[in-house]
Design a protein around this motif. Sequence first.
Motif, PDB file in Angstrom:
ATOM      1  N   MET A  49       1.027  -1.270   0.076  1.00 20.05           N
ATOM      2  CA  MET A  49      -0.213   0.257  -0.341  1.00 20.05           C
ATOM      3  C   MET A  49       0.899   1.099   0.057  1.00 20.05           C
ATOM      4  SD  MET A  49      -2.910   1.444   2.777  1.00 20.05           S
ATOM      5  CE  MET A  49      -4.279   1.188   1.650  1.00 20.05           C
ATOM      6  N   PRO A  50       0.628   2.542  -0.822  1.00 19.74           N
ATOM      7  CA  PRO A  50       1.508   3.492  -1.167  1.00 19.74           C
ATOM      8  C   PRO A  50       1.915   4.175   0.365  1.00 19.74           C
ATOM      9  CG  PRO A  50      -0.236   3.897  -2.285  1.00 19.74           C
ATOM     10  CD  PRO A  50      -0.117   2.137  -1.597  1.00 19.74           C
ATOM     11  N   SER A  51       2.720   5.090   0.669  1.00 13.81           N
ATOM     12  CA  SER A  51       1.663   5.877   1.422  1.00 13.81           C
ATOM     13  C   SER A  51       1.651   6.621   1.798  1.00 13.81           C
ATOM     14  CB  SER A  51       3.385   5.581   2.141  1.00 13.81           C
ATOM     15  OG  SER A  51       3.515   7.619   2.529  1.00 13.81           O
ATOM     16  N   TRP A  52       0.607   7.431   2.473  1.00 12.49           N
ATOM     17  CA  TRP A  52       0.461   9.332   1.919  1.00 12.49           C
ATOM     18  C   TRP A  52       1.283  10.155   1.234  1.00 12.49           C
ATOM     19  CZ3 TRP A  52       2.291  13.516   4.340  1.00 12.49           C
ATOM     20  CH2 TRP A  52       2.935  12.738   5.675  1.00 12.49           C
ATOM     21  N   GLN A  53       2.504   9.636   2.159  1.00 12.83           N
ATOM     22  CA  GLN A  53       3.497  10.548   0.723  1.00 12.83           C
ATOM     23  C   GLN A  53       4.364  10.909   0.404  1.00 12.83           C
ATOM     24  OE1 GLN A  53       6.615   9.588   3.847  1.00 12.83           O
ATOM     25  NE2 GLN A  53       6.220  11.804   5.328  1.00 12.83           N
ATOM     26  N   ASP A  54       3.191   8.887  -1.446  1.00 15.42           N
ATOM     27  CA  ASP A  54       3.481   9.156  -2.312  1.00 15.42           C
ATOM     28  C   ASP A  54       1.969   9.396  -3.058  1.00 15.42           C
ATOM     29  OD1 ASP A  54       6.852   8.149  -1.656  1.00 15.42           O
ATOM     30  OD2 ASP A  54       6.066   5.721  -0.472  1.00 15.42           O
ATOM     31  N   GLN A  55       1.651  10.642  -2.698  1.00 15.83           N
ATOM     32  CA  GLN A  55       0.609  10.837  -3.465  1.00 15.83           C
ATOM     33  C   GLN A  55       1.080  11.552  -4.670  1.00 15.83           C
ATOM     34  OE1 GLN A  55      -1.784  12.857  -0.634  1.00 15.83           O
ATOM     35  NE2 GLN A  55      -0.763  14.960  -1.254  1.00 15.83           N
ATOM     36  N   PRO A  56       0.057  11.206  -5.889  1.00 16.60           N
ATOM     37  CA  PRO A  56      -0.289  11.503  -7.039  1.00 16.60           C
ATOM     38  C   PRO A  56       0.361  13.306  -7.631  1.00 16.60           C
ATOM     39  CG  PRO A  56      -2.502  11.216  -7.891  1.00 16.60           C
ATOM     40  CD  PRO A  56      -1.624  10.818  -5.882  1.00 16.60           C
ATOM     41  N   PRO A  57       0.870  13.751  -8.054  1.00 14.68           N
ATOM     42  CA  PRO A  57       0.655  15.696  -7.978  1.00 14.68           C
ATOM     43  C   PRO A  57      -0.775  15.728  -8.156  1.00 14.68           C
ATOM     44  CG  PRO A  57       1.624  14.515  -9.438  1.00 14.68           C
ATOM     45  CD  PRO A  57       1.683  13.599  -9.264  1.00 14.68           C
ATOM     46  N   LEU A  58      -1.374  17.113  -7.803  1.00 13.33           N
ATOM     47  CA  LEU A  58      -1.755  17.395  -7.825  1.00 13.33           C
ATOM     48  C   LEU A  58      -2.618  18.339  -9.508  1.00 13.33           C
ATOM     49  CD1 LEU A  58      -1.938  20.542  -5.480  1.00 13.33           C
ATOM     50  CD2 LEU A  58      -3.522  18.677  -4.967  1.00 13.33           C
ATOM     51  N   PRO A  59      -3.382  17.854  -9.434  1.00 20.82           N
ATOM     52  CA  PRO A  59      -4.494  18.119 -11.306  1.00 20.82           C
ATOM     53  C   PRO A  59      -3.791  19.462 -11.383  1.00 20.82           C
ATOM     54  CG  PRO A  59      -5.814  16.542 -10.037  1.00 20.82           C
ATOM     55  CD  PRO A  59      -5.018  17.353  -8.669  1.00 20.82           C
ATOM     56  N   ALA A  60      -2.881  19.152 -12.774  1.00 19.33           N
ATOM     57  CA  ALA A  60      -3.185  20.354 -13.537  1.00 19.33           C
ATOM     58  C   ALA A  60      -3.579  21.449 -12.807  1.00 19.33           C
ATOM     59  CB  ALA A  60      -2.896  20.921 -15.059  1.00 19.33           C
ATOM     60  N   THR A  61      -5.507  21.110 -12.740  1.00 14.50           N
ATOM     61  CA  THR A  61      -6.362  22.681 -13.386  1.00 14.50           C
ATOM     62  C   THR A  61      -6.233  23.401 -11.637  1.00 14.50           C
ATOM     63  OG1 THR A  61      -7.819  21.093 -12.066  1.00 14.50           O
ATOM     64  CG2 THR A  61      -7.750  21.656 -15.182  1.00 14.50           C
ATOM     65  N   TRP A  62      -5.920  22.780 -10.769  1.00 11.38           N
ATOM     66  CA  TRP A  62      -5.779  23.790  -9.549  1.00 11.38           C
ATOM     67  C   TRP A  62      -4.458  23.891  -9.396  1.00 11.38           C
ATOM     68  CZ3 TRP A  62      -9.968  23.673  -6.436  1.00 11.38           C
ATOM     69  CH2 TRP A  62     -11.034  23.200  -6.490  1.00 11.38           C
ATOM     70  N   GLN A  63      -4.270  25.230  -9.131  1.00  8.60           N
ATOM     71  CA  GLN A  63      -3.294  26.407  -9.161  1.00  8.60           C
ATOM     72  C   GLN A  63      -2.916  26.881  -7.813  1.00  8.60           C
ATOM     73  OE1 GLN A  63      -4.326  29.405 -11.674  1.00  8.60           O
ATOM     74  NE2 GLN A  63      -5.086  27.647 -13.477  1.00  8.60           N
ATOM     75  N   ARG A  64      -1.905  26.496  -7.191  1.00  2.93           N
ATOM     76  CA  ARG A  64      -1.696  27.196  -5.839  1.00  2.93           C
ATOM     77  C   ARG A  64      -1.847  29.615  -5.964  1.00  2.93           C
ATOM     78  NH1 ARG A  64       1.462  24.455  -1.821  1.00  2.93           N
ATOM     79  NH2 ARG A  64       1.547  26.260   0.180  1.00  2.93           N
ATOM     80  N   CYS A  65      -2.037  29.823  -5.035  1.00  2.74           N
ATOM     81  CA  CYS A  65      -1.588  31.221  -5.447  1.00  2.74           C
ATOM     82  C   CYS A  65      -2.418  31.213  -3.837  1.00  2.74           C
ATOM     83  CB  CYS A  65      -2.777  31.339  -6.386  1.00  2.74           C
ATOM     84  SG  CYS A  65      -4.535  31.277  -5.795  1.00  2.74           S
ATOM     85  N   ASP A  66      -1.173  31.688  -3.142  1.00  2.00           N
ATOM     86  CA  ASP A  66      -0.935  32.192  -1.810  1.00  2.00           C
ATOM     87  C   ASP A  66      -1.238  33.290  -1.226  1.00  2.00           C
ATOM     88  OD1 ASP A  66      -0.877  29.411  -1.094  1.00  2.00           O
ATOM     89  OD2 ASP A  66       1.331  29.083  -0.716  1.00  2.00           O
ATOM     90  N   THR A  67      -0.781  34.125  -1.990  1.00  2.00           N
ATOM     91  CA  THR A  67      -0.272  36.017  -2.025  1.00  2.00           C
ATOM     92  C   THR A  67      -1.090  36.840  -1.060  1.00  2.00           C
ATOM     93  OG1 THR A  67      -1.347  36.609  -3.703  1.00  2.00           O
ATOM     94  CG2 THR A  67       1.283  35.967  -4.356  1.00  2.00           C
ATOM     95  N   GLY A  68      -2.919  36.116  -1.306  1.00  2.00           N
ATOM     96  CA  GLY A  68      -3.946  36.659  -0.617  1.00  2.00           C
ATOM     97  C   GLY A  68      -5.083  36.308  -0.887  1.00  2.00           C
ATOM     98  N   ILE A  69      -6.051  36.789  -0.391  1.00  2.00           N
ATOM     99  CA  ILE A  69      -7.410  35.931   0.092  1.00  2.00           C
ATOM    100  C   ILE A  69      -7.928  35.552  -1.491  1.00  2.00           C
ATOM    101  CG2 ILE A  69      -9.039  34.959   1.363  1.00  2.00           C
ATOM    102  CD1 ILE A  69      -7.731  35.183   3.705  1.00  2.00           C
ATOM    103  N   LEU A  70      -8.381  34.680  -1.837  1.00  2.00           N
ATOM    104  CA  LEU A  70      -9.092  35.464  -3.085  1.00  2.00           C
ATOM    105  C   LEU A  70     -10.668  35.836  -2.981  1.00  2.00           C
ATOM    106  CD1 LEU A  70      -8.405  31.675  -4.918  1.00  2.00           C
ATOM    107  CD2 LEU A  70      -8.049  33.772  -5.200  1.00  2.00           C
ATOM    108  N   PRO A  71     -11.146  37.199  -3.072  1.00  6.16           N
ATOM    109  CA  PRO A  71     -12.799  37.534  -3.384  1.00  6.16           C
ATOM    110  C   PRO A  71     -13.620  36.589  -3.110  1.00  6.16           C
ATOM    111  CG  PRO A  71     -11.041  38.746  -5.068  1.00  6.16           C
ATOM    112  CD  PRO A  71      -9.962  37.471  -4.208  1.00  6.16           C
ATOM    113  N   LEU A  72     -13.170  35.238  -4.038  1.00  6.51           N
ATOM    114  CA  LEU A  72     -14.422  34.001  -4.223  1.00  6.51           C
ATOM    115  C   LEU A  72     -14.681  34.181  -2.763  1.00  6.51           C
ATOM    116  CD1 LEU A  72     -14.172  31.422  -5.853  1.00  6.51           C
ATOM    117  CD2 LEU A  72     -13.849  30.974  -3.788  1.00  6.51           C
ATOM    118  N   TRP A  73     -14.454  33.880  -1.695  1.00  8.17           N
ATOM    119  CA  TRP A  73     -14.206  33.242  -0.696  1.00  8.17           C
ATOM    120  C   TRP A  73     -14.911  34.143   0.540  1.00  8.17           C
ATOM    121  CZ3 TRP A  73     -13.262  28.563   0.577  1.00  8.17           C
ATOM    122  CH2 TRP A  73     -12.283  28.058  -0.262  1.00  8.17           C
ATOM    123  N   TRP A  74     -14.816  35.398   0.219  1.00  5.83           N
ATOM    124  CA  TRP A  74     -15.905  36.257   0.743  1.00  5.83           C
ATOM    125  C   TRP A  74     -17.289  36.428   0.314  1.00  5.83           C
ATOM    126  CZ3 TRP A  74     -17.163  38.998   4.592  1.00  5.83           C
ATOM    127  CH2 TRP A  74     -17.518  40.302   4.704  1.00  5.83           C
TER     128      TRP A  74
END
Length: 135
Positions: free
Chosen positions: A1-26
Amino acid sequence: MPSWQDQPPLPATWQRCDTGILPLWWDRLCAQTGQQSAALYAAGLFTEDRRRPIAQWFNPAFNAALLVAPETSPEWPVQRFGIFYAPPDTGFVRVHSAPHEWNPRQPRKSPTEKEAFEAAIVEAERFLQVEMDFV
């Protein structure tokens, strides 16, 4: 059984963006709870972009997002990172997960803030893998 650390990469449609909270949340939270309730949610997390660290993913194809951020008030003795999900096009939910907590009064005692944050990120990415199976 694979380890949780060996998970496949995220689907390409998901982009990481940590600079500021997206207005979408509000926008999503206001639509669901009203502006006054939204302003109080998670110690004002979505009204004041001041709480760090955060990790955020956005999927422009589905207009969906995922956020890891502190969800407790700064004065609480135990702090916790929450995982929040904005599903495609509408809505807002808190993802129920293991508690990702730390004690700021004991900054060197495990789990530290960094350890709690990293564990929440791993869980959030695992959530995105599963979510893509249903979208």
